[in-house]
Scaffold this active site. Sequence first.
Site, short mmCIF file in Angstrom:
data_model
loop_
_atom_site.label_atom_id
_atom_site.label_comp_id
_atom_site.label_asym_id
_atom_site.label_seq_id
_atom_site.Cartn_x
_atom_site.Cartn_y
_atom_site.Cartn_z
N HIS A 190 4.44 -32.12 8.90
CA HIS A 190 3.95 -30.76 8.65
C HIS A 190 2.91 -30.75 7.53
CE1 HIS A 190 6.94 -29.40 11.40
NE2 HIS A 190 7.91 -29.93 10.67
N THR A 211 2.20 -2.32 8.95
CA THR A 211 2.56 -3.37 9.91
C THR A 211 2.72 -4.74 9.26
OG1 THR A 211 0.23 -3.82 10.29
CG2 THR A 211 1.29 -2.26 11.80
N CYS A 217 2.95 -3.41 4.02
CA CYS A 217 2.10 -2.28 4.40
C CYS A 217 2.71 -1.70 5.68
CB CYS A 217 0.63 -2.68 4.54
SG CYS A 217 0.19 -3.76 5.91
N HIS A 261 8.00 -25.31 8.16
CA HIS A 261 6.91 -26.01 8.84
C HIS A 261 5.53 -25.69 8.25
CE1 HIS A 261 9.21 -26.81 12.87
NE2 HIS A 261 9.91 -27.16 11.79
N ASP A 312 0.86 -1.19 0.00
CA ASP A 312 0.00 0.00 0.00
C ASP A 312 0.90 1.24 0.00
OD1 ASP A 312 0.88 0.25 2.62
OD2 ASP A 312 -1.11 0.20 3.52
C1 RB5 Z 1 -2.38 2.35 6.67
O1 RB5 Z 1 -2.52 3.50 7.48
C2 RB5 Z 1 -2.13 1.15 7.55
O2 RB5 Z 1 -3.25 0.84 8.28
C3 RB5 Z 1 -1.67 -0.04 6.71
O3 RB5 Z 1 -0.51 0.27 6.02
C4 RB5 Z 1 -1.38 -1.31 7.46
O4 RB5 Z 1 -0.48 -1.09 8.51
C5 RB5 Z 1 -2.54 -2.11 7.87
O5 RB5 Z 1 -2.43 -3.20 8.45
#
Ligand code: RB5
Length: 149
Positions: free
Chosen positions: A133, A67, A65, A98, A8
């Site tokens: 596995h 996180t 993205c 695994h 993203d």
């Molecule tokens: C975008 O603000 C953020 O929510 C996205 O990049 C991501 O971290 C979502 O899981």
Amino acid sequence: MKIGIGNDHVGIELKPIIKSYLEELGYEVIDFGAHSNERTDYPEYGKTVGEAVINNKVDLGILICGTGVGISIAANKVKGIRAVVCSDPYTAKLSREHNNTNVLAFGSRVIGSELAKMIVREWLEAEFEGGRHQNRINSIADIEQEYIC
Ligand code: RB5
């Protein structure tokens, strides 16, 4: 081997670093976007890369993205995708050995580029061990059959 990459707007700066690294390692990279830092929604890219893996357009997928969480959840909704969010190389390696993960996700707000490269390399170089596995992977596929039409 072909790697599909997706992100993203939050993953846009880390992506070219990972793309170049993959190319240095000898992988072919297909970039499914996003291509600009204009605000966008991660589910689209998780789905697109997940579908590319399942349809054999690429062998494996890498998603970025903020996180790694949202984009991996989206990819995991594609039947047959086993996406892992990683912030450490050990989990990355074991997730292949695994869990036979076929998509790797990480967060550009969580890890730096050098750690991301290490995670990518461990993940790509590890091999699924099969055996006991495989039975567990089959059980995951059974759950998918039960809940996804
Ligand atoms: C975008 O603000 C953020 O929510 C996205 O990049 C991501 O971290 C979502 O899981």
